[in-house]
Write a protein that holds these residues in place. Structure first.
Motif, mmCIF file in Angstrom:
data_model
loop_
_atom_site.group_PDB
_atom_site.id
_atom_site.type_symbol
_atom_site.label_atom_id
_atom_site.label_comp_id
_atom_site.label_asym_id
_atom_site.label_seq_id
_atom_site.Cartn_x
_atom_site.Cartn_y
_atom_site.Cartn_z
ATOM 1 N N ASP A 55 0.839 -1.197 0.000
ATOM 2 C CA ASP A 55 0.000 0.000 0.000
ATOM 3 C C ASP A 55 0.879 1.253 0.000
ATOM 4 O O ASP A 55 1.774 1.397 0.840
ATOM 5 N N HIS A 56 0.614 2.160 -0.947
ATOM 6 C CA HIS A 56 1.452 3.350 -1.102
ATOM 7 C C HIS A 56 1.493 4.197 0.166
ATOM 8 O O HIS A 56 2.569 4.623 0.610
ATOM 9 N N ALA A 57 0.337 4.451 0.757
ATOM 10 C CA ALA A 57 0.292 5.301 1.955
ATOM 11 C C ALA A 57 1.074 4.669 3.106
ATOM 12 O O ALA A 57 1.768 5.368 3.853
ATOM 13 N N LYS A 60 4.797 4.941 2.302
ATOM 14 C CA LYS A 60 5.208 6.345 2.436
ATOM 15 C C LYS A 60 5.409 6.706 3.905
ATOM 16 O O LYS A 60 6.393 7.343 4.267
ATOM 17 N N SER A 61 4.492 6.287 4.755
ATOM 18 C CA SER A 61 4.601 6.564 6.187
ATOM 19 C C SER A 61 5.873 5.944 6.770
ATOM 20 O O SER A 61 6.613 6.604 7.515
ATOM 21 N N THR A 91 0.952 3.988 12.711
ATOM 22 C CA THR A 91 -0.073 3.837 11.681
ATOM 23 C C THR A 91 -1.180 2.919 12.164
ATOM 24 O O THR A 91 -2.363 3.195 11.983
#
Length: 98
Positions: A55-57, A60-61, A91
């Motif tokens: 997952d990109h998000a 990124k986190s 997250t």
């Protein structure tokens, strides 16, 4: 978002990149080859075998936490993995309903 970083000998601040190209340039300007390799390995270790690992998000986190860690001078693989794990915990806590 990355915190601004002031480099000795530079009069301007280096702030968060606004595009993937700028991000790549920022990383290659600030970190040596060994650190960049450790950062990539840490990101891959954190994301591998996780349901949201692609997952990109999520990535990124984790990457932002790893970059922040490296900017403070903690560039060992263990330190970077720990920083990435902290992002996972943060997250996960943000996603859980209260």
């Amino acid at each position: 978002m990355l915190d601004p970083v002031r480099e000795p000998g530079r009069s301007s601040d280096v702030s968060a990149p606004t595009s993937p190209i700028e991000a790549g340039r920022m990383i290659s300007e600030h970190f040596d080859t060994r650190t960049r390799i450790n950062m990539k390995l840490a990101l891959d270790r954190i994301c591998r075998n996780r349901a949201v690992g692609e997952d990109h998000a999520f990535r990124k986190s984790v990457a932002e936490n790893i970059i922040r860690c490296a900017l403070t001078g903690r560039t060992g693989i263990g330190q970077l993995v720990d920083a990435g794990e902290r992002a996972v915990v943060t997250t996960r806590a943000a996603r859980k309903p209260v």
